[in-house]
Design an enzyme around this catalytic site. Structure first.
Site, PDB file in Angstrom:
ATOM      1  N   CYS A   2       0.845  -1.194   0.000  1.00  0.00           N
ATOM      2  CA  CYS A   2       0.000   0.000   0.000  1.00  0.00           C
ATOM      3  C   CYS A   2       0.883   1.249   0.000  1.00  0.00           C
ATOM      4  CB  CYS A   2      -0.939   0.092   1.196  1.00  0.00           C
ATOM      5  SG  CYS A   2      -2.004  -1.329   1.396  1.00  0.00           S
ATOM      6  N   ARG A  27       3.296   0.322  -5.341  1.00  0.00           N
ATOM      7  CA  ARG A  27       3.240  -0.375  -4.052  1.00  0.00           C
ATOM      8  C   ARG A  27       1.959  -1.198  -3.887  1.00  0.00           C
ATOM      9  NH1 ARG A  27       6.764   1.586  -0.353  1.00  0.00           N
ATOM     10  NH2 ARG A  27       5.458   0.855   1.342  1.00  0.00           N
ATOM     11  N   TRP A  75      -2.955  -2.595  -1.682  1.00  0.00           N
ATOM     12  CA  TRP A  75      -2.666  -3.974  -2.079  1.00  0.00           C
ATOM     13  C   TRP A  75      -3.334  -4.809  -1.008  1.00  0.00           C
ATOM     14  CZ3 TRP A  75      -0.264  -8.354  -0.139  1.00  0.00           C
ATOM     15  CH2 TRP A  75       0.115  -9.324  -1.082  1.00  0.00           C
ATOM     16  N   ASN A 101      -0.925   1.681   6.060  1.00  0.00           N
ATOM     17  CA  ASN A 101      -0.124   0.686   5.336  1.00  0.00           C
ATOM     18  C   ASN A 101       0.465  -0.245   6.391  1.00  0.00           C
ATOM     19  OD1 ASN A 101       3.204   0.821   3.904  1.00  0.00           O
ATOM     20  ND2 ASN A 101       1.694  -0.769   3.730  1.00  0.00           N
ATOM     21  N   GLY A 102       0.166  -1.539   6.272  1.00  0.00           N
ATOM     22  CA  GLY A 102       0.693  -2.495   7.256  1.00  0.00           C
ATOM     23  C   GLY A 102      -0.374  -3.490   7.632  1.00  0.00           C
ATOM     24  N   GLU A 486      16.831 -15.870 -11.966  1.00  0.00           N
ATOM     25  CA  GLU A 486      16.384 -14.483 -12.112  1.00  0.00           C
ATOM     26  C   GLU A 486      15.691 -14.280 -13.472  1.00  0.00           C
ATOM     27  OE1 GLU A 486      15.796 -12.167 -10.237  1.00  0.00           O
ATOM     28  OE2 GLU A 486      15.811 -10.344 -11.438  1.00  0.00           O
ATOM     29  N   LYS A 490      11.836 -13.060 -13.857  1.00  0.00           N
ATOM     30  CA  LYS A 490      11.435 -11.863 -14.626  1.00  0.00           C
ATOM     31  C   LYS A 490      10.302 -12.217 -15.589  1.00  0.00           C
ATOM     32  CE  LYS A 490      12.680  -9.409 -12.766  1.00  0.00           C
ATOM     33  NZ  LYS A 490      13.369  -9.449 -11.573  1.00  0.00           N
ATOM     34  N   GLU A 493       6.986 -12.959 -13.628  1.00  0.00           N
ATOM     35  CA  GLU A 493       6.412 -11.761 -13.002  1.00  0.00           C
ATOM     36  C   GLU A 493       5.639 -10.902 -13.983  1.00  0.00           C
ATOM     37  OE1 GLU A 493       9.189  -9.955  -9.528  1.00  0.00           O
ATOM     38  OE2 GLU A 493      10.155 -10.130 -11.462  1.00  0.00           O
ATOM     39  N   HIS A 509      17.616 -34.620 -14.155  1.00  0.00           N
ATOM     40  CA  HIS A 509      16.934 -35.257 -13.024  1.00  0.00           C
ATOM     41  C   HIS A 509      15.473 -34.804 -12.922  1.00  0.00           C
ATOM     42  CE1 HIS A 509      20.721 -36.927 -11.773  1.00  0.00           C
ATOM     43  NE2 HIS A 509      21.261 -35.725 -11.838  1.00  0.00           N
ATOM     44  N   LYS A 608       5.661  -3.862  -5.238  1.00  0.00           N
ATOM     45  CA  LYS A 608       7.100  -3.601  -5.206  1.00  0.00           C
ATOM     46  C   LYS A 608       7.673  -3.828  -3.829  1.00  0.00           C
ATOM     47  CE  LYS A 608      10.845  -1.958  -7.080  1.00  0.00           C
ATOM     48  NZ  LYS A 608      11.459  -2.972  -7.956  1.00  0.00           N
TER      49      LYS A 608
HETATM   50  C1  G6P Z   1       8.808  -8.094  -4.180  1.00  0.00           C
HETATM   51  C2  G6P Z   1       9.219  -7.416  -5.455  1.00  0.00           C
HETATM   52  C3  G6P Z   1      10.504  -8.060  -5.993  1.00  0.00           C
HETATM   53  C4  G6P Z   1      11.587  -8.020  -4.930  1.00  0.00           C
HETATM   54  C5  G6P Z   1      11.127  -8.659  -3.619  1.00  0.00           C
HETATM   55  C6  G6P Z   1      12.108  -8.395  -2.495  1.00  0.00           C
HETATM   56  O1  G6P Z   1       8.399  -9.389  -4.445  1.00  0.00           O
HETATM   57  O2  G6P Z   1       8.200  -7.497  -6.421  1.00  0.00           O
HETATM   58  O3  G6P Z   1      10.930  -7.349  -7.135  1.00  0.00           O
HETATM   59  O4  G6P Z   1      12.715  -8.684  -5.402  1.00  0.00           O
HETATM   60  O5  G6P Z   1       9.873  -8.102  -3.221  1.00  0.00           O
HETATM   61  O6  G6P Z   1      12.127  -7.018  -2.240  1.00  0.00           O
HETATM   62  P1  G6P Z   1      13.313  -6.217  -1.608  1.00  0.00           P
HETATM   63  O7  G6P Z   1      12.840  -4.800  -1.618  1.00  0.00           O
HETATM   64  O8  G6P Z   1      13.492  -6.754  -0.216  1.00  0.00           O
HETATM   65  O9  G6P Z   1      14.508  -6.426  -2.444  1.00  0.00           O
END
Ligand code: G6P
Length: 613
Positions: A2, A27, A75, A101-102, A486, A490, A493, A509, A608
């Site tokens: 949020c 966020r 969110w 937020n929280g 990674e 990507k 996501e 395996h 994020k």
């Molecule tokens: C969320 C974001 C990712 C990020 C992860 C960890 O899932 O969408 O992009 O890698 O959080 O976030 P941080 O801010 O701790 O790197």
């Protein structure tokens, strides 16, 4: 997660709130709302399901005049995304309006107690419970709004960043924080409140980062700052040093694309002031005090989530190679719930772009309680993790706004490389020669990334060929296994294509059973000590008619003959190639997602900054 925003001053609040919400939308983006106090001291609340643009449409014919207000982009945690659950929330008798937020963890107990006192709730949110708790204390105790807020917060277990207004004391906003981020920007007889600096930077560079369990009572011409226990504090005013360009797209179609293309300069920013002018030395000031411990430690534990966890895996290879210290890499969420064995001389490194990830933050607290020294690698200056750790290093990659992390990853790996080289040198594990060679190789990385970025059109063509695939497999060995993870992350996501990252040798395996002529397999196959082996893995994929997209070292002829497509990247020292190999994978995912019509910067269900556990 949020995003929250507040304004009190002499300007119209609505445009500031809407603009702020758009900047904070990364966020959370399932619903949003604003509350505005008009000239007659009446509060109007407007909320709408969906993105901030929906709220804008909804308010287009409404009265949004007023110079005090708050806004929220959500969110969902408690309750589905709809107009009722959207913030701001108001207490039953309308005394208090608030955004949050929280998560209030003891919401169910608090709710029962309030229900026993005839409170009825409209929404399914924990936030509405808090609004009513404050109101209940306010009415029952006949206390000021500020005191009601402070008393209520002493009863709350959980995380909060709050902006609160009281109808009987309309010319003020009360803000409070615990484990969720909150910044106050100071203007001329005006204050801006936000989850991060992005909505504030265009108005002021002077900010206060609230500490946990602190509260600020803000009027246009008066500011008081204290703990929730009423101990008066003097706030520390800090400078942001951030330009507005850093939080705008600057001509790019998406923040993600901008951030991918920023990597040559963001890595230079990560180096800045940390490499001697004659390239003879790395200087990470944040590590100097803990260097004696780092040299002596028998173990390093890296904790992180998401992309930062992948950077941590690269860090494991780097630290073990250059310092010979055993390294364990843990998902913060797993680490904290399994009663981990932590010794007092352990060094724990927490990696986080946002510096706010709830699981990482809690894992840090656990490690500290057990006596370990905790270091942070964070991007956001002044973030909770940066402040909770004993020492650390900022990545200085600049604001990352696209939800899918790109430049933060390369900045984190850059810091981990510098850290490994610095400790390795102090421990005499690497020679002076090797150390200097590594520095020279490292500083050549930004130019090599620039070269890869020139191939963007080629990545786009390959993306067009495979945009309709249902599955992707990513393979890599050694340093490139985390890069494979990674790359797969990507793609998942932002394009919603199922993708798996795997150590190339492990393919036989299990995942090999999935390979057929429809399966694109992205293999990181640059020249290093396992080159011959990865060539065999490519042969194994081809023997089963899989489609191979190989990331190879410039000039490689062998793989060109077997793979369906080769994407060349410049030659570099093996330990640094992950910084290069990840770039084509970022761009491939980006183009595939664009071609599939996905929302690049705000993929569905993601946020994020994950401030819930
Ligand atoms: C969320 C974001 C990712 C990020 C992860 C960890 O899932 O969408 O992009 O890698 O959080 O976030 P941080 O801010 O701790 O790197």
């Amino acid at each position: 997660m949020c995003g929250i925003i507040g304004y009190i001053g002499n300007k119209q609040a609505y445009p500031i709130l809407i603009d702020g919400l758009k900047r904070l939308e990364y966020r959370g983006y399932d619903s949003s709302g604003v509350a505005i106090l008009n000239e007659n001291k009446k509060t109007s609340i407007y909320k709408s399901k969906g993105k901030v643009s929906e709220l804008e449409k909804y308010t287009s014919d409404k009265d949004v005049c007023g110079k005090i207000g708050m806004g929220h982009t959500r969110w969902a945690t408690h309750g589905e995304p709809n107009d009722i659950n959207a913030h701001p929330h108001q207490s039953a008798n309308g005394y208090f309006t608030l955004i949050h937020n929280g998560i209030i963890e003891n919401y169910s107990n608090l709710k029962k107690r309030l229900e026993n006192r005839d409170y009825v709730f409209k929404s399914e949110t924990d936030t509405e419970i808090l609004a009513n708790l404050i109101e209940y204390i306010y009415i029952k105790g006949k206390v000021s709004a500020e005191m009601a807020v402070r008393l209520a917060l002493t009863k709350v277990v959980g995380a909060y960043a709050l902006v609160i207004s009281c109808k009987n004391e309309p010319e003020q906003l009360i803000v409070a924080k615990n484990s969720s981020p909150l910044i106050i920007g100071i203007g001329q007889e005006e204050y801006f409140i936000a989850s991060d600096a992005s909505p504030i930077v265009q108005y002021t560079q002077s900010v206060i980062y609230l500490n946990d369990k602190d509260i600020a009572i803000i009027k246009r011409d008066e500011f008081s700052y204290k703990t929730i226990k009423n101990d008066i504090l003097s706030p520390k005013i800090e400078k942001l040093n951030l330009g507005i360009g850093a939080v705008e797209k600057q001509g790019y179609d998406h923040f993600m694309l901008k951030e991918i293309f920023e990597q040559p300069s963001s890595i230079l920013d990560t180096f800045r002031g940390r490499i001697a002018a004659d390239f003879s030395k790395i200087y990470l000031g944040g590590l100097l005090d803990v260097m004696p411990k780092l040299i002596k430690t028998k173990r390093i534990i890296i904790i992180a989530c998401g992309t930062s966890w992948h950077a941590g895996l690269v860090g494991e290879y780097l630290l073990e190679e250059f310092t010979r210290i055993p390294v364990e890499v843990e998902y913060a969420s797993e680490f904290r719930y399994r009663n981990p064995i932590i010794y007092k001389d352990d060094i724990v490194i927490a990696i986080s772009q946002s510096g706010e990830t709830a699981d990482t933050l809690s894992a840090i607290k656990l490690a500290k309680d057990k006596g370990a020294t905790v270091l942070g690698i964070c991007n956001v200056v002044g973030s909770s993790i940066a402040r909770e750790t004993d020492a650390g290093v900022y990545t200085h990659a600049g604001p990352e706004i696209g939800v899918a992390s790109t430049k933060a990853f390369t900045a984190q790996v850059t810091i981990l490389t510098m850290m490994s080289a610095m400790i390795g040198k102090e421990k005499n594990i690497i020679t002076e020669d090797k150390y200097k060679k590594l520095i020279l190789e490292l500083i050549s990385i930004p130019d090599k990334i620039k070269k890869i970025l020139l191939l963007n059109e080629r990545f786009k063509k390959i993306a067009a060929m495979y945009k309709d695939a249902n599955n992707f497999l990513y393979l890599g060995r050694g340093y490139f296994f985390p890069v494979a993870l990674e790359g797969a992350l990507k793609l998942k996501e932002i394009s919603y294509i199922h993708a798996e990252g795997y150590p190339a040798a492990e393919m036989k395996h299990g995942p090999i059973a999935l390979i057929d002529k429809k399966m694109p397999v992205v293999v990181i196959a640059t020249k290093d000590k396992s080159y011959e082996k990865i060539v065999s893995n490519i042969q194994e994929v081809k023997a089963r008619k899989g489609i191979v997209i190989a990331i190879v070292t410039e000039g490689d002829k062998t793989i060109k003959e077997i793979a369906d497509h080769v994407l060349e990247i410049p030659k570099a020292e093996a330990s640094l190639v992950s910084l290069l190999a990840v770039i084509p994978l970022q761009l491939l995912s980006y183009h595939i997602a664009v071609m599939r019509g996905c929302n690049i910067d705000q993929p569905r269900n993601l946020a994020k900054s994950v401030t819930v556990e």
